[in-house]
Scaffold this motif. Structure first.
Motif, mmCIF file in Angstrom:
data_model
loop_
_atom_site.group_PDB
_atom_site.id
_atom_site.type_symbol
_atom_site.label_atom_id
_atom_site.label_comp_id
_atom_site.label_asym_id
_atom_site.label_seq_id
_atom_site.Cartn_x
_atom_site.Cartn_y
_atom_site.Cartn_z
ATOM 1 N N LEU A 107 0.843 -1.193 0.000
ATOM 2 C CA LEU A 107 0.000 0.000 0.000
ATOM 3 C C LEU A 107 0.873 1.235 0.000
ATOM 4 C CD1 LEU A 107 -1.356 0.702 3.577
ATOM 5 C CD2 LEU A 107 0.088 -1.280 3.123
ATOM 6 N N PRO A 108 0.316 2.398 -0.364
ATOM 7 C CA PRO A 108 1.118 3.626 -0.324
ATOM 8 C C PRO A 108 1.495 3.992 1.100
ATOM 9 C CG PRO A 108 -1.190 4.128 -0.795
ATOM 10 C CD PRO A 108 -1.048 2.639 -0.864
ATOM 11 N N SER A 109 2.644 4.613 1.245
ATOM 12 C CA SER A 109 3.099 5.040 2.570
ATOM 13 C C SER A 109 2.126 6.034 3.180
ATOM 14 C CB SER A 109 4.482 5.690 2.467
ATOM 15 O OG SER A 109 5.442 4.761 2.027
ATOM 16 N N TRP A 110 2.155 6.109 4.503
ATOM 17 C CA TRP A 110 1.290 7.058 5.211
ATOM 18 C C TRP A 110 1.719 8.492 4.931
ATOM 19 C CZ3 TRP A 110 -1.962 3.574 5.924
ATOM 20 C CH2 TRP A 110 -1.711 2.371 6.592
ATOM 21 N N CYS A 111 0.752 9.379 4.856
ATOM 22 C CA CYS A 111 1.003 10.808 4.684
ATOM 23 C C CYS A 111 0.548 11.516 5.953
ATOM 24 C CB CYS A 111 0.243 11.342 3.467
ATOM 25 S SG CYS A 111 0.795 10.634 1.897
ATOM 26 N N ASP A 112 1.494 11.915 6.774
ATOM 27 C CA ASP A 112 1.211 12.510 8.089
ATOM 28 C C ASP A 112 1.224 14.031 7.952
ATOM 29 O OD1 ASP A 112 0.927 13.176 10.723
ATOM 30 O OD2 ASP A 112 2.616 11.989 11.452
ATOM 31 N N SER A 113 0.033 14.621 7.900
ATOM 32 C CA SER A 113 -0.105 16.036 7.546
ATOM 33 C C SER A 113 -0.077 16.991 8.730
ATOM 34 C CB SER A 113 -1.419 16.250 6.776
ATOM 35 O OG SER A 113 -2.541 16.010 7.611
ATOM 36 N N HIS A 114 0.181 16.493 9.936
ATOM 37 C CA HIS A 114 0.187 17.390 11.099
ATOM 38 C C HIS A 114 1.151 16.848 12.145
ATOM 39 C CE1 HIS A 114 -2.227 20.153 13.939
ATOM 40 N NE2 HIS A 114 -1.228 19.666 14.659
ATOM 41 N N THR A 115 2.353 17.434 12.213
ATOM 42 C CA THR A 115 3.294 17.081 13.276
ATOM 43 C C THR A 115 4.034 18.328 13.752
ATOM 44 O OG1 THR A 115 5.448 16.716 12.157
ATOM 45 C CG2 THR A 115 3.784 14.968 11.950
ATOM 46 N N HIS A 116 4.616 18.188 14.926
ATOM 47 C CA HIS A 116 5.517 19.195 15.508
ATOM 48 C C HIS A 116 6.830 18.473 15.823
ATOM 49 C CE1 HIS A 116 1.949 21.872 16.400
ATOM 50 N NE2 HIS A 116 1.367 20.686 16.378
ATOM 51 N N LEU A 117 7.337 17.722 14.872
ATOM 52 C CA LEU A 117 8.434 16.790 15.095
ATOM 53 C C LEU A 117 9.718 17.471 15.542
ATOM 54 C CD1 LEU A 117 9.302 13.689 13.042
ATOM 55 C CD2 LEU A 117 11.025 15.484 13.134
ATOM 56 N N VAL A 118 9.911 18.727 15.161
ATOM 57 C CA VAL A 118 11.115 19.460 15.580
ATOM 58 C C VAL A 118 10.859 20.101 16.947
ATOM 59 C CG1 VAL A 118 12.654 21.391 15.065
ATOM 60 C CG2 VAL A 118 11.887 19.880 13.217
ATOM 61 N N TYR A 119 11.390 19.485 17.984
ATOM 62 C CA TYR A 119 11.279 20.045 19.335
ATOM 63 C C TYR A 119 12.468 19.592 20.157
ATOM 64 C CZ TYR A 119 9.228 15.457 20.673
ATOM 65 O OH TYR A 119 8.997 14.111 20.891
ATOM 66 N N ALA A 120 12.622 20.192 21.330
ATOM 67 C CA ALA A 120 13.760 19.879 22.188
ATOM 68 C C ALA A 120 13.283 19.194 23.467
ATOM 69 C CB ALA A 120 14.519 21.157 22.540
ATOM 70 N N GLY A 121 13.985 18.154 23.852
ATOM 71 C CA GLY A 121 13.694 17.497 25.127
ATOM 72 C C GLY A 121 12.358 16.792 25.134
ATOM 73 N N ASN A 122 11.697 16.816 26.282
ATOM 74 C CA ASN A 122 10.412 16.135 26.433
ATOM 75 C C ASN A 122 9.638 16.809 27.556
ATOM 76 O OD1 ASN A 122 10.985 14.748 29.092
ATOM 77 N ND2 ASN A 122 12.638 13.883 27.840
ATOM 78 N N ARG A 123 8.408 16.331 27.789
ATOM 79 C CA ARG A 123 7.583 16.892 28.870
ATOM 80 C C ARG A 123 6.960 15.762 29.673
ATOM 81 N NH1 ARG A 123 4.645 21.031 25.009
ATOM 82 N NH2 ARG A 123 2.796 20.549 26.247
ATOM 83 N N GLU A 124 7.793 14.814 30.074
ATOM 84 C CA GLU A 124 7.260 13.656 30.790
ATOM 85 C C GLU A 124 6.710 14.024 32.162
ATOM 86 O OE1 GLU A 124 11.395 13.745 32.474
ATOM 87 O OE2 GLU A 124 10.399 14.290 30.614
ATOM 88 N N GLN A 125 7.222 15.118 32.774
ATOM 89 C CA GLN A 125 6.695 15.517 34.078
ATOM 90 C C GLN A 125 5.240 15.975 33.967
ATOM 91 O OE1 GLN A 125 8.016 15.086 37.180
ATOM 92 N NE2 GLN A 125 5.929 15.687 37.761
ATOM 93 N N GLU A 126 4.903 16.617 32.854
ATOM 94 C CA GLU A 126 3.514 17.029 32.653
ATOM 95 C C GLU A 126 2.605 15.808 32.483
ATOM 96 O OE1 GLU A 126 3.254 19.885 29.504
ATOM 97 O OE2 GLU A 126 4.802 21.160 30.376
ATOM 98 N N PHE A 127 3.130 14.766 31.892
ATOM 99 C CA PHE A 127 2.397 13.504 31.780
ATOM 100 C C PHE A 127 2.041 12.983 33.178
ATOM 101 C CE2 PHE A 127 3.076 8.792 31.689
ATOM 102 C CZ PHE A 127 1.918 8.442 31.007
ATOM 103 N N VAL A 128 3.012 13.035 34.072
ATOM 104 C CA VAL A 128 2.773 12.599 35.457
ATOM 105 C C VAL A 128 1.787 13.547 36.141
ATOM 106 C CG1 VAL A 128 3.858 12.168 37.690
ATOM 107 C CG2 VAL A 128 5.038 11.493 35.584
#
Length: 411
Positions: A71-92
């Motif tokens: 099948l054709p590859s997925w076309c992901d039309s909405h990302t913010h892939l360029v970022y620094a670090g993470n926000r795992e504390q907000e997850f908690v």
């Protein structure tokens, strides 16, 4: 280079060159060929058919796809892939009862990511982002949109877009870049939103345009962020620089942003976790693509986009990941498709259409991506042996990808 795929159990998403998107009941249709072959020449699909018509030609590589789907590859039309670090504390913090809005009001959320990004060098930002990009390519994504919006200063917004451009230069995947300066109001403009909008319009936009860093312009139209009036201003200014409008809208509240997006001929309106009849009416007879982000709803435990309602109203629908550090730390389109089926009640056919041909439309690339069509880019997913394409969303925890072909090159 010629590559021939043979004995394909089922070749999915075969479309005419003039099919750019599918809507309403059309989304339940997924044209396929069984016991098929497909020929790749250099970076495009040259031909395909059933095995009784397979050509006798010399090729550099022959791939046996017995018991496998292509099948054709997925076309992901909405990302913010360029970022620094993470926000795992907000997850908690959310597990402990804090809402997304409460976290943002306490200096978390987008502003947290902005602080981290502003303090990260362009080289390190590129390194982190390239790792994410290479991961999603292996997960089947063959085209992707990357937004800025975690800089919130002229220098940092441009840094994000330069990194996205460098990713495009150094990887075969098609990347579209979106300027999202109006993602949140930075702390230094907390009581002066109009001043920040002046900065976007009078400084950021001219500089981004001068370096040709973006294809689209976007903003977050939501209570506590940017109003419908702000939306009209930012999208109008962006169009002066030939930036095509997009919009984050209706994630938590419906305040009229969908109609504003349609008025500006936005290519897509994204999120739509809250949808009103007025929103549906505005989208009808427009060329704007609604985009759902189900893994965001999953991660934040907020309502899912009413995809069933949108499709049953005769509208098209695209699916994307919203890959970002705060509300969707995943770029896995396979999970998105499964979640759309499980939680939004899309059929497998509708979900695959939403993640391929309609995803390509939402990126402005449906003339080259999103379907098995002669002349389109040879961006393909070859699955492991599976009983049917319904098994792809069904087995949501399994990696069912055997091989990726990107721009005609097996990976």
């Amino acid at each position: 280079m010629k590559v021939l795929l043979t004995h394909i159990k089922e070749l999915l998403q075969i479309r005419d060159i003039h099919t750019f998107k599918v809507s309403g009941t059309q989304m339940k249709e997924l044209p396929t060929l069984r016991n098929a072959w497909l020929l790749i020449e250099n970076d495009h699909i040259a031909d395909f058919g059933t095995m009784d018509t397979v050509p006798k030609i010399s090729v550099e590589k022959n791939i046996d796809c017995s018991d496998k789907l292509v099948l054709p590859s997925w076309c992901d039309s909405h990302t913010h892939l360029v970022y620094a670090g993470n926000r795992e504390q907000e997850f908690v913090d959310r597990i402990n009862g804090h809402t997304y809005q409460q976290i943002a009001e306490n200096g978390g959320g987008i502003l947290n990511s902005a602080r981290k990004l502003q303090g990260t060098s362009e080289e390190e930002l590129y390194r982190q982002s390239a790792e994410r990009l290479e991961e999603v390519i292996k997960l089947g994504t063959g085209a992707i949109e990357i937004k800025s919006g975690y800089g919130l200063t002229t220098e940092s917004e441009m840094k994000m877009l330069r990194v996205a451009k460098k990713l495009s230069d150094n990887h075969d995947i098609t990347i579209k870049r979106t300027f999202l300066g109006a993602h949140a109001v930075p702390s230094e403009y907390k009581n002066n939103k109009d001043g920040y909008l002046d900065l976007i319009c009078n400084e950021m936009l001219p500089k981004i345009s001068e370096e040709k860093l973006a294809h689209y312009i976007d903003l977050f139209c939501e209570e506590g962020y940017f109003s419908v009036e702000d939306t009209h201003r930012v999208l109008s200014e962006g169009k002066k620089y030939d930036l095509i409008p997009k919009i984050h809208v209706n994630q938590f509240n419906a305040i009229g942003g969908v109609a504003a997006g349609v008025e500006h001929y936005a290519l897509s309106v994204d999120h739509l976790e809250v949808v009103t009849e007025a929103d549906i009416s505005a989208l009808k007879n427009s060329d704007t693509m609604p985009v759902a982000l189900p893994s965001c709803s999953y991660f934040l435990s907020i309502p899912y986009t009413p995809g069933r309602q949108l499709i049953d109203a005769g509208l098209p629908l695209a699916l994307a990941t919203d890959y970002n550090p705060g509300s969707t730390p995943s770029g896995n389109m396979n999970f998105v498709i499964s979640t759309a089926c499980i939680k939004m009640k899309l059929t497998p056919e509708e979900a695959i259409n939403a993640a391929t041909i309609n995803g390509a439309y939402a990126m402005g690339i449906s003339n080259t991506h999103g379907s098995i069509t002669k002349g389109k880019k040879a961006n393909l997913i070859i699955t492991k042996p599976v009983p049917s394409y319904g098994y792809l969303p069904y087995a949501f925890g399994s990696n069912l990808i055997d091989q990726i072909i990107l721009n005609g090159k097996p990976i």
